[in-house]
Design a protein around this motif. Structure first.
Motif, PDB file in Angstrom:
ATOM      1  N   PRO B 163       0.838  -1.205   0.000  1.00 57.37           N
ATOM      2  CA  PRO B 163       0.000   0.000   0.000  1.00 57.37           C
ATOM      3  C   PRO B 163       0.873   1.254   0.000  1.00 57.37           C
ATOM      4  N   THR B 164       0.347   2.301  -0.618  1.00 51.04           N
ATOM      5  CA  THR B 164       1.093   3.549  -0.720  1.00 51.04           C
ATOM      6  C   THR B 164       1.571   4.057   0.645  1.00 51.04           C
ATOM      7  N   ASP B 165       0.707   3.976   1.654  1.00 51.00           N
ATOM      8  CA  ASP B 165       1.086   4.444   2.998  1.00 51.00           C
ATOM      9  C   ASP B 165       2.324   3.719   3.513  1.00 51.00           C
ATOM     10  N   THR B 166       2.349   2.393   3.292  1.00 47.30           N
ATOM     11  CA  THR B 166       3.482   1.602   3.767  1.00 47.30           C
ATOM     12  C   THR B 166       4.761   2.040   3.062  1.00 47.30           C
ATOM     13  N   ILE B 167       4.676   2.222   1.756  1.00 48.09           N
ATOM     14  CA  ILE B 167       5.865   2.633   1.006  1.00 48.09           C
ATOM     15  C   ILE B 167       6.361   3.983   1.521  1.00 48.09           C
ATOM     16  N   SER B 174       7.086  11.810   1.772  1.00 47.24           N
ATOM     17  CA  SER B 174       5.717  12.287   1.931  1.00 47.24           C
ATOM     18  C   SER B 174       4.867  11.721   0.792  1.00 47.24           C
ATOM     19  N   PRO B 175       3.547  11.590   1.018  1.00 43.12           N
ATOM     20  CA  PRO B 175       2.690  11.112  -0.072  1.00 43.12           C
ATOM     21  C   PRO B 175       2.820  11.974  -1.320  1.00 43.12           C
ATOM     22  N   SER B 176       2.980  13.284  -1.154  1.00 42.16           N
ATOM     23  CA  SER B 176       3.057  14.098  -2.371  1.00 42.16           C
ATOM     24  C   SER B 176       4.354  13.811  -3.125  1.00 42.16           C
ATOM     25  N   ASN B 177       5.453  13.578  -2.392  1.00 45.10           N
ATOM     26  CA  ASN B 177       6.682  13.161  -3.070  1.00 45.10           C
ATOM     27  C   ASN B 177       6.516  11.820  -3.769  1.00 45.10           C
ATOM     28  N   PHE B 178       5.781  10.924  -3.107  1.00 44.34           N
ATOM     29  CA  PHE B 178       5.536   9.611  -3.701  1.00 44.34           C
ATOM     30  C   PHE B 178       4.885   9.755  -5.080  1.00 44.34           C
ATOM     31  N   TRP B 179       3.836  10.582  -5.152  1.00 47.82           N
ATOM     32  CA  TRP B 179       3.124  10.724  -6.422  1.00 47.82           C
ATOM     33  C   TRP B 179       3.945  11.453  -7.470  1.00 47.82           C
ATOM     34  N   VAL B 180       4.766  12.385  -7.019  1.00 47.51           N
ATOM     35  CA  VAL B 180       5.671  13.051  -7.969  1.00 47.51           C
ATOM     36  C   VAL B 180       6.638  12.032  -8.567  1.00 47.51           C
ATOM     37  N   ILE B 181       7.157  11.158  -7.704  1.00 51.16           N
ATOM     38  CA  ILE B 181       8.114  10.154  -8.170  1.00 51.16           C
ATOM     39  C   ILE B 181       7.456   9.203  -9.172  1.00 51.16           C
ATOM     40  N   ILE B 182       6.254   8.740  -8.826  1.00 50.31           N
ATOM     41  CA  ILE B 182       5.531   7.823  -9.717  1.00 50.31           C
ATOM     42  C   ILE B 182       5.234   8.501 -11.068  1.00 50.31           C
ATOM     43  N   HIS B 183       4.746   9.728 -10.997  1.00 50.93           N
ATOM     44  CA  HIS B 183       4.387  10.484 -12.208  1.00 50.93           C
ATOM     45  C   HIS B 183       5.608  10.651 -13.104  1.00 50.93           C
ATOM     46  N   ARG B 184       6.659  11.134 -12.499  1.00 52.52           N
ATOM     47  CA  ARG B 184       7.881  11.403 -13.224  1.00 52.52           C
ATOM     48  C   ARG B 184       8.498  10.122 -13.814  1.00 52.52           C
ATOM     49  N   ALA B 185       8.480   9.062 -13.003  1.00 50.23           N
ATOM     50  CA  ALA B 185       9.053   7.797 -13.460  1.00 50.23           C
ATOM     51  C   ALA B 185       8.292   7.281 -14.680  1.00 50.23           C
ATOM     52  N   LYS B 186       6.972   7.404 -14.635  1.00 53.00           N
ATOM     53  CA  LYS B 186       6.177   6.900 -15.755  1.00 53.00           C
ATOM     54  C   LYS B 186       6.403   7.727 -17.011  1.00 53.00           C
ATOM     55  N   LEU B 187       6.494   9.050 -16.850  1.00 55.91           N
ATOM     56  CA  LEU B 187       6.752   9.908 -18.011  1.00 55.91           C
ATOM     57  C   LEU B 187       8.074   9.528 -18.677  1.00 55.91           C
TER      58      LEU B 187
END
Lengths: 90, 198
Positions: B163-167, B174-187
């Motif tokens: 789960p995202t929280d665990t990661i 932070s969750p916002s960093n998590f989503w930035v990383i995912i977004h950027r990695a996928k791009l």
């Protein structure tokens, strides 16, 4: 520009929401925004399809049984065995 | 001998550390290597796992199999490695700005795609290309190009389905960093595939 007009042109936010929706959750408002954006943006629709395909492929690749040939070499295993025996015989 | 060993695994519930190397070393090594693409480091982690297991031998209660127990120890060690990478990443000055992170892909003001970064169809949209060995090699090559933290996050998400929280709490991001990383990695990953496959 009102908020909904802004999202209609904001591919950066749309792709972010696509990622977030795919493995997490987005709010109802975000869902609506994304829908509006995708209705008018072909490029992001392509991105969405590709992104989902990439996730699927990565999962399949990672979950496949690992190559049987990946093994530790015997020399290192012997070292490990000695280390363990040594600790146990202390 | 190998096949005899594998039938024994999990049947007894007492720890037999003298048999760990024969029974579990290859398994643990593979486990580490799929998550950390570094043979040297993977070997070290197997060794550390055995040593930590010996120290905690009294705590092994036979509730899980020996292999599950050792794997849990190894998993924590892998997360430690990920976390070190995460802190190096988060501490880079300026990185925390989510805005800057995707600016190479989008126009700074309008936030629409820069013309030379625009996704175009290249054949993965409808058909599963993983059957193609050639495509898989490109995918692996593109994955290896990702900064190691992005790869850690990707692996935790897609391999272990954490789960995202665990990661976030494991990696202390932070969750916002998590989503930035995912977004950027996928791009980046998507662009790399498009460039190399066409």
């Amino acid at each position: 520009m009102d908020e909904l007009t802004k999202i209609a042109y904001n591919c950066k936010k749309a792709t972010y929401l696509i990622e977030k929706q795919d493995i997490g959750e987005i709010t109802l408002r975000e869902k609506l925004e994304l829908k509006i954006h995708l209705a008018g943006c072909r490029v992001c629709r392509v991105f969405q399809q590709q992104s989902a395909a990439i996730n699927r492929m990565i999962r399949n690749m990672l979950h496949r049984p690992v190559d049987e040939n990946i093994k530790l070499d015997d020399k290192f295993k012997n070292q490990l065995q000695h280390l363990i025996d040594e600790q146990l015989d202390k | 001998m190998q096949s005899q060993n594998s039938t024994n695994i999990g049947l007894d519930n007492s720890a037999a550390p003298r048999l760990w190397v024969t029974r579990h070393a290859d398994y643990l090594y593979k486990y580490a290597l799929t998550r950390i693409n570094d043979q040297e480091l993977a070997r070290d982690l197997v060794q550390e796992t055995f040593l930590a297991g010996l120290e905690r031998l009294q705590k092994f209660e036979g509730k899980s199999t020996e292999r599950t127990w050792l794997t849990a120890i190894l998993k924590n060690k892998i997360i430690d490695v990920y976390r070190k990478k995460a802190s190096a990443f988060v501490n880079v000055p300026g990185m925390t700005s989510a805005e800057q992170e995707t600016d190479d892909f989008f126009e700074p003001d309008a936030h629409n795609w820069k013309p030379n970064h625009r996704p175009a169809e290249f054949g993965i949209e409808q058909t599963d290309l993983l059957e193609s060995k050639e495509f898989e090699l490109i995918l692996q090559k593109c994955l290896r190009k990702l900064p190691s933290l992005w790869l850690s996050v990707f692996t935790m998400k897609h391999l272990d389905d954490e789960p995202t929280d665990t990661i976030c709490s494991d990696l202390r991001i932070s969750p916002s960093n998590f989503w930035v990383i995912i977004h950027r990695a996928k791009l980046s990953l998507r662009e790399c595939l498009q460039k190399n496959w066409i």
